[in-house]
Write a protein that holds these residues in place. Sequence first.
Motif, PDB file in Angstrom:
ATOM      1  N   PRO A 292      53.256  41.263  51.866  1.00  0.00           N
ATOM      2  CA  PRO A 292      52.597  40.877  53.123  1.00  0.00           C
ATOM      3  C   PRO A 292      51.749  39.616  52.928  1.00  0.00           C
ATOM      4  O   PRO A 292      51.186  39.378  51.847  1.00  0.00           O
ATOM      5  CB  PRO A 292      51.714  42.083  53.454  1.00  0.00           C
ATOM      6  CG  PRO A 292      52.266  43.209  52.642  1.00  0.00           C
ATOM      7  CD  PRO A 292      52.838  42.598  51.404  1.00  0.00           C
TER       8      PRO A 292
ATOM      9  N   LYS B 117      58.791  27.176  52.798  1.00  0.00           N
ATOM     10  CA  LYS B 117      59.371  27.556  51.515  1.00  0.00           C
ATOM     11  C   LYS B 117      58.701  26.752  50.399  1.00  0.00           C
ATOM     12  O   LYS B 117      58.528  25.540  50.509  1.00  0.00           O
ATOM     13  CB  LYS B 117      60.876  27.299  51.506  1.00  0.00           C
ATOM     14  CG  LYS B 117      61.558  27.696  50.202  1.00  0.00           C
ATOM     15  CD  LYS B 117      63.021  27.282  50.176  1.00  0.00           C
ATOM     16  CE  LYS B 117      63.818  28.029  51.228  1.00  0.00           C
ATOM     17  NZ  LYS B 117      65.267  27.698  51.150  1.00  0.00           N
TER      18      LYS B 117
ATOM     19  N   SER C 294      57.593  33.845  56.269  1.00  0.00           N
ATOM     20  CA  SER C 294      58.064  33.951  57.651  1.00  0.00           C
ATOM     21  C   SER C 294      57.274  35.046  58.341  1.00  0.00           C
ATOM     22  O   SER C 294      57.325  36.216  57.920  1.00  0.00           O
ATOM     23  CB  SER C 294      59.561  34.256  57.695  1.00  0.00           C
ATOM     24  OG  SER C 294      60.019  34.406  59.018  1.00  0.00           O
TER      25      SER C 294
ATOM     26  N   SER D 107      64.475  39.816  44.123  1.00  0.00           N
ATOM     27  CA  SER D 107      63.605  39.452  45.246  1.00  0.00           C
ATOM     28  C   SER D 107      62.588  40.561  45.498  1.00  0.00           C
ATOM     29  O   SER D 107      62.781  41.716  45.089  1.00  0.00           O
ATOM     30  CB  SER D 107      64.419  39.196  46.517  1.00  0.00           C
ATOM     31  OG  SER D 107      65.047  40.385  46.961  1.00  0.00           O
ATOM     32  N   ALA D 108      61.506  40.192  46.158  1.00  0.00           N
ATOM     33  CA  ALA D 108      60.467  41.153  46.548  1.00  0.00           C
ATOM     34  C   ALA D 108      59.777  40.630  47.793  1.00  0.00           C
ATOM     35  O   ALA D 108      59.668  39.413  47.992  1.00  0.00           O
ATOM     36  CB  ALA D 108      59.463  41.344  45.416  1.00  0.00           C
ATOM     37  N   ASN D 109      59.310  41.550  48.634  1.00  0.00           N
ATOM     38  CA  ASN D 109      58.584  41.193  49.847  1.00  0.00           C
ATOM     39  C   ASN D 109      57.113  41.570  49.693  1.00  0.00           C
ATOM     40  O   ASN D 109      56.785  42.677  49.249  1.00  0.00           O
ATOM     41  CB  ASN D 109      59.169  41.907  51.068  1.00  0.00           C
ATOM     42  CG  ASN D 109      60.556  41.409  51.413  1.00  0.00           C
ATOM     43  OD1 ASN D 109      60.885  40.246  51.183  1.00  0.00           O
ATOM     44  ND2 ASN D 109      61.380  42.283  51.969  1.00  0.00           N
TER      45      ASN D 109
ATOM     46  N   THR E 130      55.245  38.063  56.385  1.00  0.00           N
ATOM     47  CA  THR E 130      55.873  38.482  55.128  1.00  0.00           C
ATOM     48  C   THR E 130      56.237  37.265  54.285  1.00  0.00           C
ATOM     49  O   THR E 130      56.721  36.257  54.801  1.00  0.00           O
ATOM     50  CB  THR E 130      57.146  39.306  55.394  1.00  0.00           C
ATOM     51  OG1 THR E 130      56.818  40.434  56.202  1.00  0.00           O
ATOM     52  CG2 THR E 130      57.767  39.786  54.091  1.00  0.00           C
ATOM     53  N   ALA E 131      56.021  37.384  52.985  1.00  0.00           N
ATOM     54  CA  ALA E 131      56.483  36.389  52.021  1.00  0.00           C
ATOM     55  C   ALA E 131      57.577  37.033  51.176  1.00  0.00           C
ATOM     56  O   ALA E 131      57.375  38.108  50.603  1.00  0.00           O
ATOM     57  CB  ALA E 131      55.343  35.906  51.137  1.00  0.00           C
ATOM     58  N   THR E 132      58.733  36.383  51.099  1.00  0.00           N
ATOM     59  CA  THR E 132      59.835  36.852  50.263  1.00  0.00           C
ATOM     60  C   THR E 132      59.884  36.004  49.009  1.00  0.00           C
ATOM     61  O   THR E 132      60.004  34.776  49.084  1.00  0.00           O
ATOM     62  CB  THR E 132      61.176  36.763  51.005  1.00  0.00           C
ATOM     63  OG1 THR E 132      61.109  37.559  52.192  1.00  0.00           O
ATOM     64  CG2 THR E 132      62.310  37.280  50.127  1.00  0.00           C
TER      65      THR E 132
ATOM     66  N   ARG F 115      61.849  35.113  45.578  1.00  0.00           N
ATOM     67  CA  ARG F 115      63.177  35.217  44.956  1.00  0.00           C
ATOM     68  C   ARG F 115      63.169  34.515  43.608  1.00  0.00           C
ATOM     69  O   ARG F 115      62.507  33.496  43.426  1.00  0.00           O
ATOM     70  CB  ARG F 115      64.241  34.591  45.864  1.00  0.00           C
ATOM     71  CG  ARG F 115      64.414  35.288  47.209  1.00  0.00           C
ATOM     72  CD  ARG F 115      65.547  34.658  48.009  1.00  0.00           C
ATOM     73  NE  ARG F 115      65.785  35.358  49.271  1.00  0.00           N
ATOM     74  CZ  ARG F 115      65.166  35.059  50.413  1.00  0.00           C
ATOM     75  NH1 ARG F 115      64.279  34.066  50.438  1.00  0.00           N
ATOM     76  NH2 ARG F 115      65.424  35.738  51.516  1.00  0.00           N
TER      77      ARG F 115
ATOM     78  N   THR G 133      59.233  32.219  50.241  1.00  0.00           N
ATOM     79  CA  THR G 133      59.525  31.880  51.633  1.00  0.00           C
ATOM     80  C   THR G 133      58.624  32.716  52.534  1.00  0.00           C
ATOM     81  O   THR G 133      58.639  33.946  52.467  1.00  0.00           O
ATOM     82  CB  THR G 133      60.998  32.145  51.978  1.00  0.00           C
ATOM     83  OG1 THR G 133      61.834  31.410  51.070  1.00  0.00           O
ATOM     84  CG2 THR G 133      61.300  31.704  53.393  1.00  0.00           C
TER      85      THR G 133
END
Length: 279
Positions: free
Chosen positions: A114, A2, A96, A110-112, A99-101, A103, A94
């Motif tokens: 790759p 994070k 994981s 928020s958005a995702n 994928t990167a989230t 916020r 963040t």
Amino acid sequence: MKIIADSTRLLRVCGAAAKNISNKVALPILENFLIEVAPIGGIYITAANTDDVSRYLMEDVHVEGIEGDGRFCISSNQLLSILKVLPQQPVEITVSGSTATIRWGGGQGSANIPVYDADEYPEAVVPQEQSATIPLENLRYAMSNVAFAAVENELRPVMGGMLMDFACNRLVCVASDGHRLVKAVVPDVATAVEHAEFVLPCRSKNVINAFTDEVRRADTEAVVTITWNERKAALSANGHTVMMALPAEGRYPNYNSVIPQAGTMSADVDRDAFMGAIR
């Protein structure tokens, strides 16, 4: 992993780095930023094309939950498009898996995006064969007064750049478009060689301006280290580095033969009045 950073500063640093990303990239991975956790704290943000690299250090960044080597690649276009519409606020990224989230707004938005394997990103090797150091403000003065005269020249690539001529603890910067020639002499340059020179390509002007602006924000009295070899040159200061490929062929003409060394007439004129008359 994070990462928590200020959105405005992240946008500014990413925008400076992105000046090296071209519209047509040789490798798809070069459409991304490489983000790495810095050993001294914070993160490095790197952007590159086939020849040139920009690497910026952001120290005022909180990083937690590091797994592995703490490196990933993320789309430059998608990240910049999100940051550009946000007011100044903390942004949380963040990572994981793949994928990167992202916020913001305390989690209200928020958005995702790759993320990709950082090992696919080409490694940039900074040249070390020759080096010189110069105060940042002296370098900014020289480039701001000379670089405007440099234009792209496909027939003579060496003329489409700015000559950096080191000698006698000074730097002479020269640029010409074939019709005008501009020269600036910068003192207080430390170098181990008696004489050396190379040509910075014209395309690097915006990259170098972004680099000096970012360094100046942190420290107006910073000293820039310039290193180079026959193929590349790099400018480094305060954890920031930009690297450029040099023209492969040609030697810059003898600029001193163009500038009159002695004359029979001279005049001192008021600058504003002179410009008004020319207009």
